[in-house]
Design a protein around this motif. Sequence first.
Motif, short mmCIF file in Angstrom:
data_model
loop_
_atom_site.label_atom_id
_atom_site.label_comp_id
_atom_site.label_asym_id
_atom_site.label_seq_id
_atom_site.Cartn_x
_atom_site.Cartn_y
_atom_site.Cartn_z
N LYS A 177 17.72 -60.01 -43.29
CA LYS A 177 16.34 -60.52 -43.55
C LYS A 177 16.17 -62.16 -43.22
N PHE A 183 14.74 -54.23 -44.77
CA PHE A 183 13.73 -53.50 -45.67
C PHE A 183 13.23 -52.07 -45.33
N CYS A 187 13.88 -48.73 -47.52
CA CYS A 187 12.94 -47.83 -47.99
C CYS A 187 13.27 -46.25 -47.32
N PRO A 194 6.72 -47.55 -47.31
CA PRO A 194 6.84 -49.17 -47.36
C PRO A 194 5.74 -49.45 -47.89
N TYR A 199 8.87 -55.11 -52.95
CA TYR A 199 10.08 -55.77 -52.64
C TYR A 199 9.94 -57.12 -53.59
N ASP A 207 12.60 -63.21 -48.03
CA ASP A 207 12.19 -61.85 -49.04
C ASP A 207 10.76 -61.85 -48.96
N ALA A 211 9.45 -59.01 -45.98
CA ALA A 211 8.98 -57.57 -46.84
C ALA A 211 7.63 -57.51 -46.23
N LEU A 216 6.01 -53.68 -46.63
CA LEU A 216 6.21 -53.55 -47.99
C LEU A 216 5.18 -54.61 -48.95
N ALA A 218 5.01 -57.43 -51.28
CA ALA A 218 6.07 -58.71 -51.96
C ALA A 218 5.84 -58.98 -53.01
#
Length: 253
Positions: A177, A183, A187, A194, A199, A207, A211, A216, A218
């Motif tokens: 990451k 990520f 998924c 996603p 996340y 993060d 994400a 995603l 976050a």
Amino acid sequence: MRELDNTFDSATPLGGGIEGVLFDIDDTLVDLRTAAIDAFLAMVDDLLEGVTSERLRFIAEDFADDGAGAYERYMAGEVSFLGQRQLRLNRAFDLVGHKPLSAQSYLRWAEKYESLVKDSWKPFGDVLPHLAALSSWGIPYGAVSNNVEAYQRMKLERSGLTGFAVVIGSDTAGAPKPDPAPFLAGCSQLKSTPGRTLYVGDNPINDVQGAENAGLVAIFVDRESKHAVQSAFTVSNLEQLTVFISQSIDSRE
């Protein structure tokens, strides 16, 4: 800072439901910082005689927070895992005017420290109830971490955290990451879309930005309210996230 509220569904692609939740591990699920501080203090008490307790606490926190910036060098392949920890220890000793340990002494120190820190791994108090709630709702969950997968699986097990359908490590995702790869790998293995996957993590860059860039949703866990501004939805603990998900589920029934 955007706090979770009833506008969450309309502001994100989650109106159709949450298909899965992926978590960061260190300092999101497992209180690694406290474990590192406690183990560090136990290991330097005899080595740094004459240093005040306040100063010892300061360097312990600097060690745990990686004031040396060593972990990013480990992620970049510049140093080994033991090497990054040695850089952090050397910085701690330097902060109190102490010479670094010899290579052999450091290896002995590191072995004992590793044993102590493993014994100190514990989840935050809100984690087990949150995971139990996800299980009760039939929402699968997993973890995506910037550490070796086998090591992180062991950490989850020793911390009493079970039920993870997926554990992705930096070694198995092909990149750490905030690269999108880990990520999306999470998924894929979780079999979740996603845009309908949360996340949950505590690092604004690795993060949150990672994400979001991977598509995603976050959720930023700011347990100590250190960050004034975040683009992500923010909670101070997982109890708040549990309440929100519960309300979100109820609103669709």
